[in-house]
Design an enzyme around this catalytic site. Sequence first.
Site, short mmCIF file in Angstrom:
data_model
loop_
_atom_site.label_atom_id
_atom_site.label_comp_id
_atom_site.label_asym_id
_atom_site.label_seq_id
_atom_site.Cartn_x
_atom_site.Cartn_y
_atom_site.Cartn_z
CB SER A 221 -0.20 -4.31 -10.18
OG SER A 221 -0.63 -4.73 -10.96
CB CYS B 288 -1.21 -10.69 -2.05
SG CYS B 288 -0.59 -9.28 -2.94
CE LYS C 43 -3.07 -7.33 4.28
NZ LYS C 43 -1.75 -6.46 3.75
CB THR D 211 -5.59 -3.64 -1.78
OG1 THR D 211 -5.21 -4.88 -2.36
CG2 THR D 211 -4.79 -2.93 -1.00
N GLY E 205 -6.66 0.56 6.45
CA GLY E 205 -7.44 0.31 5.78
C GLY E 205 -7.79 1.96 5.27
#
Length: 332
Positions: free
Chosen positions: A84, A144, A181, A209, A260
Site C-alpha cells: 500500500s 491502481c 492497465k 494487483t 502477474g
Amino acid sequence: MTLPELELAEVEVPSVDMQASVGGVPLVSPVLTASGCSAFGRELDPFFDLTSIGAVVTKSVQLRPRSGRATPRMAETPSGMINSIGLQGPGIDGLLEDELPWLAERGVRSFVSIAGARTEDFAELAARLRGAPGVLGIEVNISCPNVESRGEVFACNPDASAAVVAAVREAADPAHPVYAKLTPDVTDIVAVARACADAGANGLSMINTLLGLVIDPDTMRPVLGGVTGGLSGPAIRPVALRCVWQVHAALPNVPILGMGGIRTGLDALQFILAGAGAVSVGTAVFNDPSAPARIHAELAEALGERGFGRLADAVGYAHRAPDEVPAGRHGR
C-alpha cells in the site's frame, strides 16, 4: 561420457528470434519491468544491462509529487506480498527533469506509467510527455488499488475507462503507444478491455494487483497503514493468466502486455501462450534484481526447446485446437 550423456550433449536448442513490440514499436526483448517494483530503473542498473530488456516501465507518476500512504506499507503473504505504497513519487516535473534523462543517457527505453484522480489529469500528463527523451510509450494506470477512494477506480467501469483512454490518446504524442492497465477486480474484464480498445488504446497491460487485506493476529489490526493493499507475486499468476486468456480470446488483435507473478521463463511462456506478446516482471526483482534478464534467457530457451523459431509464433498458441497444432518445429 555415457551414451545418454552423449545424446543430451548433442541436442542443440535452436536460436529463437525474441523480437517483440509494444503497440507496433519494436523491442529487443519481450521482457519489461513492471510499474512500481523498481521505481525508475536506477535500483536495477547495478545488476544487469537495462538496454538488454524491452523497456523500463516507470513507477506511476502524477501531476504533483506525492508522499504516499501511512506505514507500514508492505507485508509478506503466502507466495507473494501485499503493498500500500500510495503512488509515492516525484511528480511529472521530477520525472522529466531527473528520471527520464538518466534513462535516456544510458540508451534505456522507458514506458511511462501515469495516474491521476481525474480524466483531465491523465490527459495533461500525456501531453507533458510529448518530446521527452527515450519514451517508448504510455501505460495508463486506471487500476491502481492504492488510491484513496477505491470506489472511484476508473478500470472498474468501462465508460470511465474509455473516457480516460480517449483523452490520453488525443493528448499523447501520436508516436507513443497507449496501453491501458486493467484491474482483475471486476466482474467482466473483457467488457473493460473492449471499451479501452474502442477508445483508442493500442494495447492492454494485464493485470494490476488484486485488492487484499492482511490482519496481524497479535495486534488484531490490519497490518498495512492503509488497511487494504495490492496483492502481487506468484499467488496471483493463475488469475492473471485467466484474464489474459479471456481478453485474447475475445480481442485477438489487441496486443497484451502480460504480468502477474512471473518469476521464471516458464512462467513467462504461459503468458505468451495465453496471448500476451510481451511480459512485465515485478515482484520477482525484490529477491532477484537480475530477474528480467534471467527470465529473457529462460524464455528463449523454453521456446527453443519447444521448437519455436520466433517468439511471435508462440503468442496465443494455447488457443489453437489440437488438430491445428503441427508436429515438430512450430511457426510459419
